[in-house]
Scaffold this motif. Structure first.
Motif, PDB file in Angstrom:
ATOM      1  N   LEU A  39      -2.637  -0.701   7.373  1.00 51.56           N
ATOM      2  CA  LEU A  39      -3.649   0.269   6.674  1.00 51.56           C
ATOM      3  C   LEU A  39      -3.275   1.610   7.368  1.00 51.56           C
ATOM      4  O   LEU A  39      -3.355   2.652   6.554  1.00 51.56           O
ATOM      5  N   LEU A  75       0.732  -1.325  -0.081  1.00 54.58           N
ATOM      6  CA  LEU A  75       0.018   0.083   0.047  1.00 54.58           C
ATOM      7  C   LEU A  75       0.794   1.235   0.022  1.00 54.58           C
ATOM      8  O   LEU A  75       1.724   1.419   0.808  1.00 54.58           O
ATOM      9  N   LEU A 118      -9.756   2.250   3.310  1.00 57.58           N
ATOM     10  CA  LEU A 118      -8.262   2.716   3.015  1.00 57.58           C
ATOM     11  C   LEU A 118      -8.284   4.209   3.613  1.00 57.58           C
ATOM     12  O   LEU A 118      -7.243   4.553   4.012  1.00 57.58           O
ATOM     13  N   SER A 172      -0.267   3.146   5.517  1.00 63.66           N
ATOM     14  CA  SER A 172      -0.223   3.072   3.993  1.00 63.66           C
ATOM     15  C   SER A 172      -0.049   4.627   3.724  1.00 63.66           C
ATOM     16  O   SER A 172       0.586   4.584   2.438  1.00 63.66           O
TER      17      SER A 172
END
Length: 405
Positions: free
Chosen positions: A273, A232, A253, A276
């Motif tokens: 996450l 990511l 996201l 990212s």
């Protein structure tokens, strides 16, 4: 958050058929059905799945935060002096006019323990005296409800406890982690409820470096064996698709550490996450907004994220390190491309298959030219519709089985 039905209700009971929790009343056959101005949703048992809103022909079913206060109060008041109903109380609850097989127990194999398979099993238990063997290649029941629901929608996953109760019924032989190959012999009927988990492809150069919804959803929902196939990379990502799954991906996201901490996620998923760096997500629709497949409630939920942008009427032509090239000649610079343009079924051994539609050809659930073979769920009707719609779909299949047996 539960749903409520407004005074615009047409009382055609479409919502009753798809509600997975039996929480919409009065239903056909009950006192007061058709005599009042509205049906009512029990806020105590509603799991916020949105199936009623998806199918309501007059847009009368809405989340309570989008409903008029008087509608919310009216729905709650209807149930004020009533005990909560459990639509899967298999020992006590019986719907009217159930047809049953005669001649003693019959043996039925149900392949797949996702929503379609579990609802099919439930219908068999309620309508027949059959002994049901339930198999799934995974170790737990739930399928889409367990491994497909976004982690910020925990109420929707409450249906899993109902599915677990069904699997524990005395007439069900639950065989987790089992491949159904070679098991069909010895059964009077087989219901294939194997779903449609394979992501559709865009068919553009460079797509192999993108992340399909199939893989991303399986990873953040901790599906056994799932891994994240890409790294990511922020600050921008592109999600091609305009259905609820695409919006789910965008919300996940764009969630910050505080929001991620409130979700049921594995620690390493949460850390990945959070690290990212993705702060902007472009949701790309290949057609116009009038053909968007997301629900109004899903779009409203996404509006709380300032980093989400919707673009329509743009077709991807190539994905590279520079970003996503469009048929307009423009390139959207982004670190990641996610594709969420729908799912398709895979061929089932021994059954005919319509590759264009991704389904097993059938007539109301009965497989064409295969007596004793039936389908339910996405492999029957295509990859559309949420969890609750599988209830009516499975019911149709079981009724077809009863009529042809």
């Amino acid at each position: 958050m539960s749903y409520a039905i407004s005074g615009e209700c047409c009382s055609d009971a479409s919502c009753v058929a798809v509600c997975p929790m039996n929480c919409i009343h009065p239903s056909p056959g009950e006192p007061r059905f058709g005599a009042g101005a509205s049906l009512f949703i029990d806020p105590r048992t509603c799991i916020d799945c949105g199936a009623c809103a998806d199918i309501c022909p007059v847009d009368a079913a809405k989340p309570v935060d989008q409903s008029a206060p008087e509608d919310v109060e009216r729905n709650a008041a209807y149930y004020a002096d009533r005990e909560p109903l459990d639509g899967t109380d298999l020992d006590a609850w019986q719907a009217p006019a159930y047809q049953t097989w005669g001649g003693g127990p019959r043996r039925v194999l149900v392949v797949g323990a996702g929503p379609a398979g579990m609802y099919a099993t439930r219908e068999l238990l309620l309508r027949t005296t059959a002994e049901v063997t339930l198999v799934d290649r995974l170790a737990e029941v739930g399928g889409l409800a367990r491994f497909g629901v976004a982690p910020d929608h925990p109420r929707t996953r409450q249906i899993i406890s109902t599915f677990e109760r069904i699997a524990e019924h005395p007439r069900v032989r639950w065989r987790p982690g089992t491949d159904a190959a070679g098991l069909a012999s010895g059964y009077d009927a087989v219901i294939h409820a194997v779903g449609a988990y394979q992501s559709r492809r865009l068919g553009i150069p460079g797509e192999e470096a993108a992340c399909a919804a199939e893989d991303f959803v399986a990873w953040y929902n901790d599906r056994p064996g799932a891994v994240l196939p890409v790294e990511l990379t922020g600050p921008r990502a592109v999600v091609v698709g305009n259905g609820n799954v695409a919006l789910d991906l965008a919300r996940v996201l764009l969630s910050d550490e505080t929001r991620l901490a409130q979700m049921e996620l594995r620690d390493d998923v949460r850390r990945t996450l959070a690290a990212s760096g993705i702060r902007e997500v472009v949701l790309l629709g290949r057609r116009g907004p009038e053909e968007a497949a997301y629900t109004a409630s899903a779009l409203d939920e996404l509006s709380a994220f300032p980093g989400a942008q919707l673009r329509f009427n743009a077709r991807p032509t190539r994905w590279s390190e520079a970003g996503l090239e469009l048929d307009t000649g423009e390139t959207i610079a982004a670190g990641n491309l996610f594709t969420a343009i729908g799912f398709e079924g895979k061929p089932v051994a021994g059954l005919p298959f319509d590759a264009e539609r991704g389904v097993v050809p059938n007539v109301r659930g009965a497989v064409v030219d295969r007596p004793g073979q039936y389908v339910a769920g996405w492999i029957k009707r295509g990859a559309r519709g949420g969890i609750g719609i599988n209830k009516a779909c499975a019911q149709e299949t079981v009724l077809t089985m009863l009529a042809t047996s």
